[in-house]
Every structure is written in structure tokens, then in C-alpha cells.
Design a protein around this motif. Structure first.
Motif, short mmCIF file in Angstrom:
data_model
loop_
_atom_site.label_atom_id
_atom_site.label_comp_id
_atom_site.label_asym_id
_atom_site.label_seq_id
_atom_site.Cartn_x
_atom_site.Cartn_y
_atom_site.Cartn_z
N LEU A 4 -27.34 -0.11 -67.78
CA LEU A 4 -28.17 0.43 -66.93
C LEU A 4 -29.31 0.73 -67.53
O LEU A 4 -29.50 1.38 -68.83
N GLN A 5 -30.74 0.25 -67.13
CA GLN A 5 -31.84 0.40 -68.07
C GLN A 5 -32.62 1.87 -67.14
O GLN A 5 -33.05 1.41 -65.85
N PRO A 6 -32.32 2.72 -67.75
CA PRO A 6 -33.09 4.04 -67.03
C PRO A 6 -34.47 3.84 -66.53
O PRO A 6 -35.39 3.52 -67.42
N GLN A 8 -35.92 2.06 -64.33
CA GLN A 8 -36.46 0.80 -64.25
C GLN A 8 -36.70 0.06 -62.81
O GLN A 8 -37.15 -0.67 -62.67
N ASP A 12 -30.16 -0.34 -59.10
CA ASP A 12 -28.99 -0.21 -60.17
C ASP A 12 -28.19 1.04 -60.27
O ASP A 12 -28.57 2.22 -60.09
N THR A 13 -26.78 0.97 -60.00
CA THR A 13 -25.83 2.05 -60.05
C THR A 13 -24.97 1.76 -61.40
O THR A 13 -24.59 0.46 -61.68
N GLU A 22 -26.88 6.62 -60.25
CA GLU A 22 -27.82 5.84 -59.73
C GLU A 22 -29.18 5.92 -60.26
O GLU A 22 -30.01 6.90 -60.60
N ASN A 23 -29.91 4.64 -60.53
CA ASN A 23 -31.07 4.60 -61.02
C ASN A 23 -32.28 4.58 -60.13
O ASN A 23 -32.07 4.26 -59.19
N ARG A 24 -33.08 5.41 -60.50
CA ARG A 24 -34.35 5.53 -59.67
C ARG A 24 -35.77 5.48 -60.87
O ARG A 24 -35.44 5.52 -61.96
N THR A 25 -36.81 5.18 -60.41
CA THR A 25 -37.92 5.06 -61.20
C THR A 25 -38.46 6.28 -61.66
O THR A 25 -39.12 6.54 -62.72
N LEU A 28 -32.65 9.75 -62.84
CA LEU A 28 -31.27 9.15 -62.55
C LEU A 28 -30.58 10.30 -61.80
O LEU A 28 -30.42 11.67 -62.22
N THR A 56 -31.61 6.74 -71.96
CA THR A 56 -32.51 7.59 -71.25
C THR A 56 -33.43 8.33 -71.98
O THR A 56 -34.73 8.38 -71.90
#
Length: 84
Positions: A4-6, A8, A12-13, A22-25, A28, A56
Motif C-alpha cells: 500500500l502506498q501511504p 496516495q 486502497d486497503t 485504509e489509505n486516505r490522502t 491512514l 509511511t
């Protein structure tokens, strides 16, 4: 490259054990639990978690304009329309 690219995207999860990321802009979101056992499975889980945390930290360190703190407004909750 981590799974997962933090920071971005908002979609993405990643699942590590019973822990969900869960990824957020802007953050996380991490919830659930993770048991790192003293065996090969535990080592693999620990390495996956470490890769995510390393990515991260690297992403945060390359930002020159980090705010002191992000204010998170959360999600508005609504009453369940199917509730009796």
C-alpha cells in the motif's frame, strides 16, 4: 515496494492478520488486532507491518510543508432507516 502506498489515494486497503489499514490522502486508518506470534507466520506479519510503517515514515519525512496537526472532521452519522 510495500503493498500500500501511504497517502496516495482514498481507496486502497490492506489486511494484515485481523488488522485493516485504509489509505486516505490525509491519514491512514488502522483498526482491528494483530497477533505477532513467535514463529514464521509471526515474522511474516511483522515484516509486512514494518514495510508499511517504513513507507509511511518515508512519505511523511519527504514532505516539507507538514502541518502541525491535521484536523479530522470525521463522517456524519445518520439514523438507520431500517431500525425498528
Amino acid at each position: 515496494m510495500p503493498e500500500l502506498q501511504p497517502f496516495q489515494n482514498e481507496s486502497d486497503t490492506l489486511q494484515i492478520g485481523e488488522m485493516t489499514i485504509e489509505n486516505r490522502t490525509d491519514q491512514l486508518e488502522i483498526y482491528g488486532s494483530l497477533a505477532i506470534t513467535r514463529d514464521k507466520v509471526g515474522l511474516e506479519l511483522a515484516l509486512r507491518l514494518k514495510a508499511l510503517l517504513d513507507a509511511t515514515v518515508a512519505e511523511l519525512q519527504k514532505q516539507n510543508d507538514l502541518p502541525e496537526q491535521v484536523v479530522y472532521n470525521g463522517v456524519d452519522s445518520v439514523e438507520n432507516p431500517f431500525k425498528d
